[in-house]
Design an enzyme around this catalytic site. Structure first.
Site, short mmCIF file in Angstrom:
data_model
loop_
_atom_site.label_atom_id
_atom_site.label_comp_id
_atom_site.label_asym_id
_atom_site.label_seq_id
_atom_site.Cartn_x
_atom_site.Cartn_y
_atom_site.Cartn_z
N ASN A 35 -0.23 1.54 4.74
CA ASN A 35 -0.03 1.36 3.40
C ASN A 35 0.44 0.12 2.83
OD1 ASN A 35 0.86 2.53 0.50
ND2 ASN A 35 2.68 1.74 1.56
N TYR B 208 -7.16 -10.21 -3.98
CA TYR B 208 -6.82 -8.99 -3.88
C TYR B 208 -7.92 -8.02 -3.64
CZ TYR B 208 -4.41 -4.41 -4.94
OH TYR B 208 -3.85 -3.03 -4.51
N SER C 289 -9.60 -8.62 -0.36
CA SER C 289 -8.83 -7.97 0.62
C SER C 289 -9.01 -6.12 0.64
CB SER C 289 -7.27 -8.30 0.46
OG SER C 289 -6.54 -7.59 -0.52
N ILE D 44 -2.09 3.47 -10.73
CA ILE D 44 -0.94 4.55 -10.18
C ILE D 44 0.42 3.72 -10.74
CG2 ILE D 44 0.11 5.38 -8.45
CD1 ILE D 44 -2.85 6.31 -8.79
#
Lengths: 77, 247
Positions: B90, B155, B158, B188
């Site tokens: 994570n 990002y 990735s 989120i």
């Protein structure tokens, strides 16, 4: 200890113990392919309570080489 | 309980989705290994878990992107546990930069944590899982890895890389009964999101069919599912948790 190692090879590769000689090499028989190589590494890690370096995982190309590599981790033959 | 005595390792467990996942996994009976750099924050998560009446997790503070540290962490783990049932990759960072402003250091930093760390942890975790011919690896991707977003080229790259790594590893590890799946959260409510202006926040919410941001707990529920026996025939999947996000 060599007998224990031979037994691990035979059971993991699903071959007879007679086939496990110093000359037995990775990819020299259908039973020792990339998949069974991964299984062999996992079993060796587990049985000898070690975590082999990645270089050694790549280098472990024969039964003789396995003995040499395991010796580095304190396994005596 | 769904995860009674399952040993589950989670990186980036000190905040956000990682922390929510840790609390949820523990509530289902899992024995946890919490990893991140910040030992104090990890211990806070461990304290909360203990206060829930669950077993205290093993806390491993280390840099997840440093392969030597990862190896040492697995060595330490093996002194406490003999099996690993699930690995939750994570840990991740998000940094925004438009193309002309992207620096090589930023590319290295984002890929080191978001991609390299995931690969190293899959490598070592799978070796332990192979011993028992069982396990589940869960990699956190992002909707940005599929849909993209301006300012998030590095990002997004990735997070797309994580999908590719997940799919390949799932094929490689299936013969060992090890499942590998990825979760792609949408928008989120985490610390990262709370830095947005009200206007930006509303813009993002308006692109979601459910017209709200998701909660870390809603992502955590998918982590629980993929860690559990409920998903024993699920591998090589990318599961979106995004409320019907359009872009």
């Amino acid at each position: 200890m060599e007998n224990k190692l031979r037994k691990i090879f035979a059971e993991t590769l699903n071959i007879s113990e007679e086939q496990v000689t110093d000359g037995l090499e990775y990819n020299s028989i259908p039973e020792w392919d990339s998949i069974s190589h991964m299984a062999l590494i996992a079993t060796l890690d587990d049985e000898f309570n070690i975590m082999m370096e990645t270089e050694d995982v790549i280098d472990l190309s024969s039964f003789a080489k396995a003995k040499e590599i395991l010796s580095k981790y304190g396994v005596q033959f | 309980m769904l995860l009674e005595n399952k040993v589950i390792w989670i990186t980036g467990a000190s905040r956000g989705i990682g922390k929510a996942s840790a609390l949820r996994l523990a509530s289902e009976g899992a024995l946890l290994v919490l990893a991140a750099r910040d030992e104090a924050k990890l211990n806070e998560t461990a304290d909360e878990i203990e206060q829930q009446g669950c077993s205290r997790p093993l806390v491993l503070p280390y840099d997840v992107s440093n392969v030597q540290s990862v190896k040492e962490a697995f060595g330490m783990f093996l002194k406490h546990h003999k099996r690993l049932d699930a690995m939750v990759n994570n840990a991740g960072i998000l940094e925004e930069a438009l193309l002309p402003m992207i620096t090589p250091e930023q590319v290295d930093r984002i890929f080191a944590i978001n991609v390299y760390a995931t690969i190293y942890h899959m490598q070592y975790a799978s070796r332990i899982m192979m011993r028992n011919k069982s396990g589940s690896i869960i990699n956190l991707s992002s909707i940005i890895g599929q849909a993209g977003k301006e300012g998030l080229t590095v990002y997004g790259a990735s997070k797309a890389a994580i999908v590719g790594a997940t799919l390949s590893a799932s094929k490689e590890l299936a013969p060992f009964n090890i499942r590998v799946n990825a979760i792609a959260p949408g928008f989120i409510d985490t610390d990262m999101v709370q830095t947005l202006s009200e206007q930006k926040y509303q813009e993002r919410v308006s692109a979601i069919k459910m017209r709200r941001a998701g909660t870390p707990e809603e992502v955590a529920n998918t982590v629980v599912y993929l860690s559990s026996e409920l998903s024993t025939y699920v591998t090589g999947q990318l599961i979106g948790v995004n409320g019907g996000m359009l872009e």
